[in-house]
Scaffold this active site. Structure first.
Site, PDB file in Angstrom:
ATOM      1  N   CYS A 238       0.836  -1.200   0.000  1.00 16.87           N
ATOM      2  CA  CYS A 238       0.000   0.000   0.000  1.00 16.87           C
ATOM      3  C   CYS A 238       0.881   1.265   0.000  1.00 16.87           C
ATOM      4  O   CYS A 238       1.171   1.839   1.052  1.00 16.87           O
ATOM      5  CB  CYS A 238      -0.919  -0.031   1.224  1.00 16.87           C
ATOM      6  SG  CYS A 238      -2.118   1.291   1.248  1.00 16.87           S
TER       7      CYS A 238
ATOM      8  N   TYR B  37     -28.296   4.089   9.866  1.00 16.52           N
ATOM      9  CA  TYR B  37     -29.139   5.239   9.521  1.00 16.52           C
ATOM     10  C   TYR B  37     -30.542   4.730   9.171  1.00 16.52           C
ATOM     11  O   TYR B  37     -31.357   5.454   8.673  1.00 16.52           O
ATOM     12  CB  TYR B  37     -28.539   5.996   8.337  1.00 16.52           C
ATOM     13  CG  TYR B  37     -27.091   6.420   8.564  1.00 16.52           C
ATOM     14  CD1 TYR B  37     -26.801   7.666   9.104  1.00 16.52           C
ATOM     15  CD2 TYR B  37     -26.036   5.573   8.239  1.00 16.52           C
ATOM     16  CE1 TYR B  37     -25.491   8.053   9.318  1.00 16.52           C
ATOM     17  CE2 TYR B  37     -24.722   5.953   8.451  1.00 16.52           C
ATOM     18  CZ  TYR B  37     -24.445   7.189   8.995  1.00 16.52           C
ATOM     19  OH  TYR B  37     -23.149   7.573   9.203  1.00 16.52           O
TER      20      TYR B  37
ATOM     21  N   THR C 136     -31.420   2.992   6.702  1.00 19.69           N
ATOM     22  CA  THR C 136     -31.705   3.162   5.269  1.00 19.69           C
ATOM     23  C   THR C 136     -31.006   2.061   4.483  1.00 19.69           C
ATOM     24  O   THR C 136     -30.062   1.435   4.960  1.00 19.69           O
ATOM     25  CB  THR C 136     -31.146   4.489   4.729  1.00 19.69           C
ATOM     26  OG1 THR C 136     -29.737   4.507   4.973  1.00 19.69           O
ATOM     27  CG2 THR C 136     -31.797   5.685   5.369  1.00 19.69           C
TER      28      THR C 136
HETATM   29  C1  LIG Z   1     -24.317  -0.734   5.003  1.00 20.52           C
HETATM   30  C2  LIG Z   1     -25.653  -0.147   4.868  1.00 20.52           C
HETATM   31  C3  LIG Z   1     -26.597  -1.123   4.296  1.00 20.52           C
HETATM   32  C4  LIG Z   1     -26.106   0.387   6.182  1.00 20.52           C
HETATM   33  C5  LIG Z   1     -27.398   1.102   6.154  1.00 20.52           C
HETATM   34  N1  LIG Z   1     -27.417   2.259   5.303  1.00 20.52           N
HETATM   35  C6  LIG Z   1     -27.791   1.473   7.557  1.00 20.52           C
HETATM   36  O1  LIG Z   1     -28.103   2.587   7.839  1.00 20.52           O
HETATM   37  O2  LIG Z   1     -27.815   0.637   8.417  1.00 20.52           O
END
Ligand SMILES: CC(C)C[C@H](N)C(=O)O
Length: 554
Positions: free
Chosen positions: A197, A449, A451
């Site tokens: 690296c 999050y 999401t």
């Molecule tokens: C790695 C992702 C799938 C994590 C997802 N955005 C979350 O908020 O948990």
């Protein structure tokens, strides 16, 4: 005696990178530093307005090539003009560059798309972020490392994690600890070299010199004290096959016949943590396609901007069409199906399984992982990094295919776990490190999050846990309370291959690999996954290392 040229005062005495002088929170100190730098600069270019008298300057500075020296300064100034969080320094740097250009100097410029080859520049959190929390972290990072490096900038997506990361790294490199500072950076160089690296190697070569390290050592490990060279074996095993580490490796270093080369247990624990930290950071660097720093080779250019570059926002062609991946690659399950499967798992609840059944499932995932092909194409190793490694060919071997299956059983987290064993041992031998690592692990495992791509309010726990468990499985570590069947339900082949390449052979990862997995995820989510990979790998190495230390001590 003739006075030393003033250049020496800044370059060699105060700091090699003069940017160091400007890393102060106090504007008065920064101003004074800048003024003295300007004086040196003026002396170098032969006074205001007049064209530089290269020949004259060369005589004053002996063998030093003035042109080269000015170029170096200009590159430093360029970097400050982009990365420095202090307005006053930023403006003066920009002014200086303009001034030099008017004097017909060739001015370096940053290569566009300079942070990551994978993530388009416009999607990366900018150095002057509007988010106050992230901005404060960036300022701290700049003060800590004399730069806002690309790794930190990319981690800016996840300030909660970045905070723990910076705290730990600061403590490891600059805090209390048994090892001298230049040793710490040299160990970072040795660790990063295991994965070729160059990015991390160059960063720490500079820091090594800043900490007063002997430039001779940068010729390679044959130029360092035997004590450091003795780490080679452990470094190699830890990076690629940590399950082979046992009491005798620790013993060899801690009971060296020559007391000068002897490692105290505290020193050794710090060295082991440093190595694991940098091995796993290599995974992150490759996994995010981190590009050279502005002032390293490849980060800047003297070439004028081409019309194509002027018109495009992303010099490295990181346009969205290519992030959709290759049409020929395997189709992906997609977020919708993944969510369905996660939901089903929650609905079904924890099924009653026997211990035997759990072990069987673990072994199945483990043996299947042998079939998962990581990339085989290895980049050709560069001499600038090879000088720091022994046995460069040595690499990861599937745990399931280890030579001595009888002697090396699966590592059971019930027998030795971070929570119950590693945490307290590391805290005891290297004050407070256990707490810091604990915080970092906990953020890396719990951060969410809610999401997934465009979808909101999703419980992603099962998916995140599957990733973490799969990495530990690649290292032969089994968690008794986990149902490994979930790994196969939630991680498809493509993703497993990506995880395996990035964890075990990060230097082989390509842009295509990055583009072709988790295609519906946002870049920030892919970086999130990469952070989990980093931490899971780090913890796996640490568990084996600390178990070795414990065996030695009992
Ligand atoms: C790695 C992702 C799938 C994590 C997802 N955005 C979350 O908020 O948990």
């Amino acid at each position: 005696m003739a006075e030393e040229p003033s250049r020496m005062k800044i370059r060699d005495e105060d700091s090699l990178r003069f940017v160091h002088c400007l890393s102060s929170r106090d504007p008065g100190v920064r101003n004074r530093a800048f003024d003295s730098i300007l004086r040196v600069f003026d002396a170098l270019i032969g006074g205001h307005g007049s064209p530089p008298d290269m020949k004259g300057m060369a005589t004053i500075h002996g063998a030093v090539d003035t042109k080269e020296m000015i170029d170096e300064y200009l590159v430093d100034i360029l970097r400050l003009s982009v990365q420095c969080p202090f307005e006053d320094v930023l403006d003066r740097c920009k002014e200086l560059l303009r001034d030099m250009q008017e004097r017909t100097y060739k001015i370096p410029r940053v290569l566009k798309g300079g942070i990551s080859t994978f993530v388009p520049e416009r999607e990366i959190i900018p150095a002057s972020s509007k988010d106050t929390e992230t901005q404060a972290l960036f300022v701290d990072a700049f003060l800590q490392n004399n730069r806002l490096d690309h790794v930190v900038q990319l981690m800016g997506y996840h300030p909660q994690y970045l905070e723990c990361f910076l705290r730990t790294q600061q403590y490891l490199m600059k805090g209390d600890g048994a090892l001298p500072f230049h040793y710490r950076h040299y160990i970072a160089i040795m660790a990063a070299s295991r994965h070729m690296c160059t990015y991390l190697v160059h960063l720490h070569e500079q820091e090594f010199i800043l900490q007063g390290g002997d430039p001779e050592w940068l010729k390679g490990t044959s130029h360092v004290p035997k004590k450091l060279r003795d780490l080679n074996e452990l470094n190699k095993l830890l990076a690629h096959r940590p399950w082979l580490i046992c009491k005798s490796h620790i013993e060899k270093l801690a009971r060296s016949t020559n007391s000068k080369d002897n490692w105290s247990i505290s020193e050794l624990v710090q060295a082991l943590i440093l190595m694991a930290h940098f091995h796993s950071l290599c995974s992150f660097v490759y996994g995010c396609g981190i590009k050279s720093e502005i002032d390293h080779n490849g980060g800047f250019t003297y070439r004028p901007q081409s019309p194509v570059e002027k018109n495009s926002n992303d010099f490295d062609s990181s346009d969205s069409s290519s992030t959709n991946g290759d049409i020929n690659s395997e189709p992906e399950v997609g977020i919708e199906l993944l969510m369905e499967r996660m939901k089903k798992l929650v609905e079904e609840g924890e099924e009653e399984t026997t211990q035997e059944e759990r072990v069987k499932r673990f072994e199945k995932v483990e043996s299947q992982s042998v079939e998962i092909a990581a990339n085989t194409v290895r980049p050709s190793p560069k001499a600038e990094v090879l000088k720091y490694v022994d046995d460069a060919e040595y690499c990861y071997q599937d745990f399931a295919k280890r030579d001595s299956v009888e002697d090396i059983p699966t590592f059971r987290a019930t027998d030795y776990s971070w929570e119950d064993h590693g945490f307290s041992l590391s805290n005891r031998l290297y004050m407070d490190i256990g707490n810091q690592l604990e915080d970092k692990f906990s953020v890396a495992t719990n951060m969410t999050y809610y999401t997934m791509g465009e979808v909101r309010d999703v419980d992603t726990t099962a998916f995140r846990r599957a990733i973490w468990s799969y990495i530990h499985c690649l290292y032969g570590i089994m968690h008794d309370d986990y149902n490994y069947g979930q790994v196969n339900q939630l991680l498809e082949r493509n993703l497993k291959a990506y995880i395996k390449t990035m964890t075990c052979y990060p230097e082989r990862l390509t842009r295509k690999d990055y583009d072709n997995v988790m295609r519906e995820f946002k870049h920030s989510e892919k970086v999130h996954v990469n952070l989990m990979l980093l931490e899971a790998r780090f913890q796996a190495e640490l568990l084996y290392a600390l178990r070795g230390v414990m065996q030695f001590m009992t």
